[in-house]
Design a protein around this motif. Sequence first.
Motif, mmCIF file in Angstrom:
data_model
loop_
_atom_site.group_PDB
_atom_site.id
_atom_site.type_symbol
_atom_site.label_atom_id
_atom_site.label_comp_id
_atom_site.label_asym_id
_atom_site.label_seq_id
_atom_site.Cartn_x
_atom_site.Cartn_y
_atom_site.Cartn_z
ATOM 1 N N LEU A 350 0.486 -1.570 -0.003
ATOM 2 C CA LEU A 350 0.174 -0.197 0.302
ATOM 3 C C LEU A 350 1.271 1.144 -0.049
ATOM 4 N N HIS A 351 1.148 2.391 -1.041
ATOM 5 C CA HIS A 351 1.099 3.376 -1.023
ATOM 6 C C HIS A 351 0.517 4.470 -0.591
ATOM 7 N N VAL A 352 0.899 5.250 0.358
ATOM 8 C CA VAL A 352 0.567 6.492 1.428
ATOM 9 C C VAL A 352 1.146 7.405 1.095
ATOM 10 N N GLN A 353 0.962 8.710 0.948
ATOM 11 C CA GLN A 353 1.273 10.035 1.304
ATOM 12 C C GLN A 353 1.239 10.737 2.763
ATOM 13 N N ILE A 354 1.655 11.994 3.375
ATOM 14 C CA ILE A 354 1.583 12.459 4.514
ATOM 15 C C ILE A 354 0.686 13.409 3.927
ATOM 16 N N LYS A 355 -0.853 13.379 4.833
ATOM 17 C CA LYS A 355 -1.333 15.155 4.304
ATOM 18 C C LYS A 355 -0.627 16.325 4.223
ATOM 19 N N PRO A 356 -0.581 17.063 3.099
ATOM 20 C CA PRO A 356 -0.428 18.234 3.529
ATOM 21 C C PRO A 356 -0.493 19.279 5.414
ATOM 22 N N GLY A 357 0.818 19.559 6.240
ATOM 23 C CA GLY A 357 0.604 19.767 6.971
ATOM 24 C C GLY A 357 0.708 19.274 8.799
ATOM 25 N N GLU A 358 0.353 18.050 7.752
ATOM 26 C CA GLU A 358 0.254 16.831 8.751
ATOM 27 C C GLU A 358 1.890 16.189 9.654
ATOM 28 N N GLN A 359 2.419 16.253 8.686
ATOM 29 C CA GLN A 359 3.820 15.898 9.543
ATOM 30 C C GLN A 359 4.581 16.462 9.715
ATOM 31 N N HIS A 360 4.532 15.510 11.384
ATOM 32 C CA HIS A 360 5.740 15.981 13.092
ATOM 33 C C HIS A 360 6.710 15.743 12.664
ATOM 34 N N SER A 361 7.796 17.210 12.973
ATOM 35 C CA SER A 361 9.401 16.906 12.334
ATOM 36 C C SER A 361 10.126 16.726 13.966
ATOM 37 N N PHE A 362 10.903 16.057 14.848
ATOM 38 C CA PHE A 362 11.557 16.037 16.674
ATOM 39 C C PHE A 362 13.086 15.793 15.546
ATOM 40 N N ASP A 363 13.697 16.374 16.152
ATOM 41 C CA ASP A 363 15.164 16.385 17.135
ATOM 42 C C ASP A 363 15.722 14.685 17.531
ATOM 43 N N SER A 364 16.404 13.984 16.770
ATOM 44 C CA SER A 364 16.750 13.181 16.865
ATOM 45 C C SER A 364 17.578 12.965 18.292
ATOM 46 N N VAL A 365 18.720 13.567 18.381
ATOM 47 C CA VAL A 365 19.347 14.193 20.109
ATOM 48 C C VAL A 365 18.293 14.811 20.626
ATOM 49 N N THR A 366 17.237 15.200 20.767
ATOM 50 C CA THR A 366 16.683 16.177 21.947
ATOM 51 C C THR A 366 15.643 16.005 22.209
ATOM 52 N N GLY A 367 14.722 14.876 21.142
ATOM 53 C CA GLY A 367 13.463 14.887 20.939
ATOM 54 C C GLY A 367 12.776 15.542 20.996
ATOM 55 N N LEU A 368 12.742 16.935 21.268
ATOM 56 C CA LEU A 368 12.201 18.270 21.155
ATOM 57 C C LEU A 368 11.884 18.779 19.356
ATOM 58 N N ARG A 369 9.969 18.940 19.494
ATOM 59 C CA ARG A 369 9.507 18.995 18.211
ATOM 60 C C ARG A 369 10.367 20.319 17.317
ATOM 61 N N ILE A 370 10.259 20.525 16.245
ATOM 62 C CA ILE A 370 10.889 21.036 16.210
ATOM 63 C C ILE A 370 9.829 22.185 14.321
ATOM 64 N N ASP A 371 8.998 22.839 14.458
ATOM 65 C CA ASP A 371 8.053 23.561 13.374
ATOM 66 C C ASP A 371 8.301 23.956 12.596
ATOM 67 N N ALA A 372 8.288 23.496 11.783
ATOM 68 C CA ALA A 372 9.088 23.600 10.334
ATOM 69 C C ALA A 372 8.233 25.144 9.621
#
Length: 372
Positions: A350-372
Motif C-alpha cells: 500500500l502506497h501512502v503519502q502524508i497529508k499537507p501540514g500533518e507531518q511532525h518533525s522532531f530533533d533525533s538528539v533532543t526529542g523536541l518538536r521542530i516547527d516547520a
Amino acid sequence: MASVTFDKASRLYPGGDRPAVDQLELEVADGEFLVLVGPSGCGKSTSLRMLAGLEEVTSGRIMIGDRDVTDMQPKDRDIAMVFQNYALYPHMSVADNMGFALKIAGTPKAEIRERVEEAAKILDLTEYLERKPKALSGGQRQRVAMGRAIVRQPQVFLMDEPLSNLDAKLRVQTRTQIASLQRRLGVTTVYVTHDQTEALTMGDRIAVLKDGLLQQVGSPRDMYDTPANVFVAGFIGSPAMNIGAFHLEGDVAVHGDARIPVTRAVLDSLTGSSVTIGFRPESLNVVPAETPGAIPVRVDLVEELGSDAFVYGEVTGSAGADGKVGSGDDSNQVVVRVDPRVTPKIGDVLHVQIKPGEQHSFDSVTGLRIDA
C-alpha cells in the motif's frame, strides 16, 4: 471554589536517587478540569497525593487559592478525594456512606439528609439510598463514592483513576457522567489516569508526565496537533502516532524505500545528522506507487471496525535499516487508517503519502518538536 498551584513541588522518597515528582510547576484555574496522565511510575498519583496532603512535599510548595497548604493536614485543605477502589463501608446504607464525613464533622442531621438527597438526585441514586453497597453494581458504587465527595462541597475534587475497576462499556458511560457533572458543579478538579483516551475526552487541559517531569500541558487539541516532544507524540492518540528515525540524503528523509521531503526550516534546526518524523494513522492518503514522497507499506494485517479500518504493515526495504518506524513503543509496524469499504489484502504493498501540514518533525538528539 479555588485554583490550585504546584510551585516547583518535588517529592523524593527516602532512599531514592531521583525524585518521584521533580520541580512540578503547574496551575489549575478555578473551576477547571485538569487531567494528569502518563505511564505507570511517572509521578501522577504522587502529585495528586501531595496535593491531598497524603505525601510530604520535599521541596517547593502547593497552593489552594491563596492558602499555602504545603504543611497543612489533609482534613484542613478542603478537598474531597475519589479513589480507584470505592472504599465504601459495607455495613452502611448508600445514604449513610454518602453522609458519613458530614456526620463526623458534626453537621446537623437535617442538613446531611438534604445534601445527600441533592447529590443522589444529581447522580441518579435516589432509589438506592437505603441499599447496602453489596446490592449495587460497580458503576453505582463509583457514583456513591462520587456522591460522598459532592456532599462535602469542597473547593477541590481529586480523582485517582476512579474508572479503572469498571468494564470497558461502563467506563465510557461513567467518564461522560463525571465530565458533565464536573461542568455542572463547577468545582476545580484534578483527575489522574494512565488512559490517554480518558484524558482527551474529559479534560479542559491535560498535563503529561514522564519520570516525574512535566512534559507538556495544554488542551486536548494542542496535545494531539502539536505534541512538544517525541514522548507526548507517541503517548497521546489511539492508535498511536507512527514515529521513526530517518537518515538524511540532502533534503529527503530516508528509511528503507520511504523518501519523505523535509523543509529547509527543519533541516536548519537539527542538531544531528538524522530527523525523527511522525505521522498519525489518519494523516495518510492512499496514492499511486509513482507519487513523489509516497511511503510503501507491505500489509501484514487489516483490522476492520465497521466505521473504520486500520492497516498494519512494515515499510518495504526497512529490514536492514537503522532504527524503526512504527506506531507504539519500539514498533516496526506502521498503522494506516483506510476506507473500510476498500481494504487491501494481506501481502499487498500500500502506497501512502502524508497529508499537507500533518507531518511532525522532531530533533533525533533532543526529542523536541521542530516547527516547520
